[in-house]
Design a protein around this motif. Structure first.
Motif, short mmCIF file in Angstrom:
data_model
loop_
_atom_site.label_atom_id
_atom_site.label_comp_id
_atom_site.label_asym_id
_atom_site.label_seq_id
_atom_site.Cartn_x
_atom_site.Cartn_y
_atom_site.Cartn_z
N SER A 55 0.50 -0.96 -0.24
CA SER A 55 0.45 0.34 -0.47
C SER A 55 1.18 1.36 -0.07
O SER A 55 0.20 2.38 -0.47
N LYS A 101 -5.76 -4.37 -1.79
CA LYS A 101 -5.66 -5.56 -0.87
C LYS A 101 -6.32 -6.81 -0.81
O LYS A 101 -5.80 -7.58 0.08
N PRO A 122 -2.31 0.79 -5.12
CA PRO A 122 -2.72 -0.48 -4.08
C PRO A 122 -4.37 -1.59 -3.77
O PRO A 122 -5.06 -1.07 -4.66
N THR A 155 -3.18 -7.17 4.34
CA THR A 155 -3.83 -7.59 2.08
C THR A 155 -4.36 -8.97 3.05
O THR A 155 -3.96 -9.68 3.91
#
Length: 238
Positions: free
Chosen positions: A9, A17, A15, A47
């Motif tokens: 991130s 997750k 980004p 994540t």
């Protein structure tokens, strides 16, 4: 390169997750450094990775071995029949006489499946938040080449082999309370009848009364269960 790692991130250009990663494409050996796996192995703990077990690779004949339930009467009868043959002599392609240990050769096929079974579970338990059970899709029986590679030739064998894999996972999983993955009970079946049979054979793996603290933690819809709306709704109601 780290800008392309969406699980980072801080450095990523985009980004994100959540990821799916299949054991069929991964390096399952966690004892050795592999920088190509670093994105998953050393990811941000915030994540989420869903680890696929690689049952597709079995059903495509890519993970060779004898994947039948090794404790089944069928496998034990095969071992007995091969033991009765003993060690025989044959002539190889070069015209040279060689000895053939039929039991040892067959045991290598069983051992190959077991080694992969162990490595997949260890890999899932250490890299994923959720892991798929190691199912063997019933459609493998329609592919003669794949069937010959994994030795699964009938619907019944696929069900029995998956039950054995599930039992192995439940018995040997690290445990979600010890940092291990949560596991999903995969449902397969190419028809309504097969899907119902599969569900009835597998549903107890999600039952905490049967497997206290070790039961599977959810469901993974495969086969007709993921594309037939009638069957999906029926399964969800059940």
């Amino acid at each position: 390169m780290e800008q392309m790692n969406w699980l980072d991130s801080q450095k990523s250009l985009f980004p994100y997750k959540w990821s799916l990663y299949s054991g069929g494409h991964a390096n399952l050996d966690l004892t050795k450094q592999d920088w190509s796996e670093d994105m998953v192995r050393n990811r941000d703990p915030n994540t989420i990775v869903l680890g696929d077990s690689g049952g597709f690779q079995i059903a495509k004949g890519l993970w060779e071995g004898d994947w039948k339930d090794p404790t089944s009467k069928e496998v034990q009868d095969t071992l007995s029949a091969l033991a009765a043959q003993g060690v025989t002599e044959t002539v190889n392609a070069k015209g040279k006489k060689v000895k053939v240990d039929h039991v040892a050769n067959y045991q290598k096929l069983l051992d190959a499946a077991q080694k992969k079974r162990e490595s997949v579970l260890t890999w899932l338990d250490n890299i994923s938040n959720y892991g798929m059970g190691l199912d063997i899709p019933t459609w493998v029986v329609n592919d003669p080449h794949a069937s010959s590679k994994c030795k699964i030739t009938t619907h019944e064998q696929a069900v029995a082999a998956t039950k054995f894999n599930n039992e192995y996972f439940i018995k040997n999983r690290k445990g979600k309370n010890k940092g291990g993955a949560k596991f999903l009970n995969v449902l397969q079946g190419a028809t309504h009848t097969e899907a119902e049979d599969w569900y009835q054979e597998m549903k107890h793996f999600c039952n905490p009364a049967v497997y206290p603290n070790r039961h599977f933690d959810g469901w993974g819809m495969g086969g007709q269960n993921m594309c037939d709306v009638h069957l999906i709704l029926k399964r969800l109601v059940a």
